[in-house]
Design a protein around this motif. Structure first.
Motif, short mmCIF file in Angstrom:
data_model
loop_
_atom_site.label_atom_id
_atom_site.label_comp_id
_atom_site.label_asym_id
_atom_site.label_seq_id
_atom_site.Cartn_x
_atom_site.Cartn_y
_atom_site.Cartn_z
N TYR A 77 -33.85 -112.13 -84.23
CA TYR A 77 -31.80 -112.25 -83.60
C TYR A 77 -31.00 -111.59 -84.04
N LEU A 78 -30.90 -111.53 -86.00
CA LEU A 78 -30.07 -111.10 -86.69
C LEU A 78 -30.68 -109.50 -86.97
N GLY A 79 -31.67 -109.39 -86.86
CA GLY A 79 -31.90 -107.79 -86.49
C GLY A 79 -31.69 -107.00 -85.80
N TRP A 80 -31.62 -107.76 -84.10
CA TRP A 80 -31.16 -106.75 -82.96
C TRP A 80 -29.84 -106.36 -83.26
N ILE A 81 -29.16 -108.08 -83.76
CA ILE A 81 -27.81 -107.53 -83.94
C ILE A 81 -27.16 -106.37 -84.21
N ILE A 82 -27.78 -106.48 -85.86
CA ILE A 82 -27.76 -105.37 -87.00
C ILE A 82 -28.17 -104.16 -86.35
N GLY A 83 -29.47 -104.17 -85.90
CA GLY A 83 -29.54 -102.69 -85.01
C GLY A 83 -28.41 -102.06 -83.66
N LEU A 84 -27.56 -103.34 -82.81
CA LEU A 84 -26.54 -102.62 -81.88
C LEU A 84 -25.40 -102.04 -82.40
N VAL A 85 -25.51 -102.85 -83.74
CA VAL A 85 -24.22 -102.09 -84.71
C VAL A 85 -24.74 -101.11 -85.23
N TYR A 86 -25.92 -100.60 -85.48
CA TYR A 86 -26.09 -98.75 -85.57
C TYR A 86 -25.80 -97.70 -84.67
N CYS A 87 -26.40 -98.68 -83.20
CA CYS A 87 -26.39 -97.63 -82.34
C CYS A 87 -24.85 -97.44 -82.29
N ASN A 88 -24.02 -98.76 -81.93
CA ASN A 88 -22.69 -98.50 -81.86
C ASN A 88 -21.92 -97.05 -82.98
N HIS A 89 -22.38 -97.66 -83.74
CA HIS A 89 -22.09 -96.62 -84.87
C HIS A 89 -21.78 -95.92 -84.78
N PHE A 90 -23.29 -94.54 -84.70
CA PHE A 90 -23.91 -93.49 -84.28
C PHE A 90 -22.66 -93.17 -82.68
N LEU A 91 -22.98 -93.82 -81.94
CA LEU A 91 -22.24 -93.27 -80.77
C LEU A 91 -21.29 -93.33 -81.44
N TYR A 92 -20.26 -93.88 -82.09
CA TYR A 92 -18.60 -93.65 -82.46
C TYR A 92 -18.76 -92.35 -83.44
N ILE A 93 -19.13 -92.39 -84.13
CA ILE A 93 -19.09 -90.95 -85.20
C ILE A 93 -19.40 -89.87 -84.49
N CYS A 94 -20.30 -89.65 -83.77
CA CYS A 94 -20.85 -88.65 -82.54
C CYS A 94 -19.31 -88.40 -82.08
N GLY A 332 -9.90 -93.42 -89.57
CA GLY A 332 -11.36 -93.62 -90.11
C GLY A 332 -10.98 -94.41 -91.34
N VAL A 333 -9.86 -94.81 -91.43
CA VAL A 333 -9.87 -95.59 -93.41
C VAL A 333 -11.10 -97.04 -92.68
N PHE A 334 -10.53 -97.42 -91.28
CA PHE A 334 -11.08 -98.84 -91.79
C PHE A 334 -12.35 -98.26 -91.45
N ASN A 335 -12.99 -97.29 -90.51
CA ASN A 335 -14.37 -96.90 -90.17
C ASN A 335 -15.04 -96.42 -91.54
N HIS A 336 -14.20 -96.15 -92.59
CA HIS A 336 -15.09 -95.10 -93.44
C HIS A 336 -15.64 -96.63 -94.93
N TYR A 337 -14.94 -98.13 -94.86
CA TYR A 337 -15.33 -99.66 -94.67
C TYR A 337 -15.84 -99.96 -93.86
N LEU A 338 -16.47 -100.17 -93.40
CA LEU A 338 -17.74 -100.09 -91.95
C LEU A 338 -19.25 -98.92 -92.54
N SER A 339 -19.04 -97.78 -92.53
CA SER A 339 -19.60 -96.67 -92.53
C SER A 339 -20.26 -97.71 -94.52
N ILE A 340 -19.74 -97.74 -95.68
CA ILE A 340 -20.05 -97.87 -96.26
C ILE A 340 -21.24 -99.04 -96.16
N THR A 341 -20.63 -100.42 -95.68
CA THR A 341 -21.33 -100.85 -94.96
C THR A 341 -22.94 -100.51 -94.45
N LEU A 342 -22.98 -100.01 -93.58
CA LEU A 342 -23.95 -99.55 -92.88
C LEU A 342 -24.62 -98.81 -93.74
#
Length: 365
Positions: A77-94, A332-342
């Protein structure tokens, strides 16, 4: 997962073009002043360290995508949520990459063209190539990396013989000591572009010879890091640190200064075509990683059914994330800290959890 295989050369070509991305053109590492080129090399060394984390996880789960082994490591369950966050991050950076390309075209060659036309055209071409599959992307990259090298050689040659280069502008070395260099390299330059290579954890299972992954990845990171560092150094030698800091697209400005033999000028087209190639592949890899990740998470038979809707989302993001390029930088400043986490923190946690589990398995056995 798509039934496709790519060669080591194709993977290198994709990785090399991906790493160059927008870093060749945008204002990169200027907080380090004259030593921005050195900050890039230090960040590259951090990218090499990140590689060994990604490579360890790949060796542990060679047949799984990132979204697959996240669930193995962190639980269903936790892994599924984190995986979804990664997919959303990929879309956003795209979407960010598509927007940066659109802004460059508007400011350089197509000032009267609506941004939506530029971005939508690029995204539709990306969706078409991704629909054809990973093998087509790999074969296409082999062609375009040659074109990219030709553009690079021509651009560097014309700048160096133009008489605009003044290497005194990059001296003195370590003018303000190591502090600004280190604070610029870590974590900012580490995350962009070297940490972004995490997208390739979604592609490594397609490599026809998995043993080549280590050599290919390291070669791509080091070679692209050297190219970016040289580009930053050359831009600084042509423009100076003050102009570099103020310029949105310093490479475009540096190449635009070339005037040779009364007829060799307006070479900024080289920069535009270079960015078209690098952004096309980088954004395509991000979109591909997102759709195959979502297909894996939602247990879809094929990613094709969600490809076009995700393309629409990317286009929407690219148009609405900011009203201007400068606002996009602030956003992009907020996204920068999210990127560090991911891109840094969570991979480190995955490595730690995997090592702990491996230790207990060895003790119990």
């Amino acid at each position: 997962m798509e039934k496709a295989k790519i060669s080591g050369i194709q993977l290198f070509a994709i990785m090399f073009i991906f790493e160059l991305g927008t870093a060749l053109v945008v204002n990169y590492g200027t907080d380090a002043g004259k030593d921005a080129w050195l900050s890039t090399l230090l960040a590259m060394s951090g990218g090499v360290a990140l590689f060994f984390i990604f490579y360890f996880l790949f060796r542990q789960y060679p047949n799984l995508l990132l979204t697959g082994y996240i669930r193995e490591i962190f639980g269903k369950y936790l892994g599924w949520i984190i995986g979804l966050v990664y997919c959303n991050h990929f879309l956003y950076i795209c979407g960010r990459n598509v927007r940066e390309f659109g802004d460059l075209l508007l400011s350089s060659t197509l000032p009267e063209t609506p941004l939506v036309v530029i971005n939508l055209t690029l995204v539709l071409v990306m969706c078409y190539v991704i629909h054809l599959g990973m093998e087509v992307i790999g074969r296409t990259s082999e062609v375009f990396i040659v074109i990219l090298f030709i553009f690079g050689i021509l651009g560097n040659f014309f700048i160096l013989v133009s008489g605009d280069v003044n290497f005194d502008q990059i001296r003195p070395f370590l003018e303000h000591g190591w502090k600004p260099i280190l604070t610029t390299s870590f974590p900012h330059l580490l995350v962009f572009p070297f940490g972004e290579m995490i997208a390739f954890t979604m592609l490594l299972p397609y490599l026809n010879r998995p043993k080549l992954a280590k050599r290919v990845w390291l070669t791509a990171v080091i070679s692209s890091g050297v190219v970016i560092s040289w580009t930053v150094l050359l831009n600084t030698a042509v423009l100076g640190t003050d102009v570099m800091h103020r310029s949105v697209f310093p490479t475009l400005k540096a190449v635009g200064k070339v005037h040779l033999l009364e007829f060799i000028e307006r070479l900024d087209a080289i920069v535009v075509f270079t960015l078209l190639i690098t952004v096309f592949f980088k954004a395509s890899i991000y979109l591909y990683a997102a759709v195959i990740g979502l297909a894996d998470l939602f247990k879809l038979k094929t990613y094709h059914q969600i490809l076009l809707p995700m393309g629409v989302i990317v286009t929407f993001l690219s148009l609405t994330m900011a009203s201007s390029f400068s606002e996009q930088g602030e956003e992009g400043v907020f996204n920068h800290y999210l990127s560090i986490t991911l891109l840094v923190v969570i991979p480190l946690l995955m490595l730690l959890v995997s090592l702990i589990r491996q230790h207990f398995k060895e003790r119990l056995s």
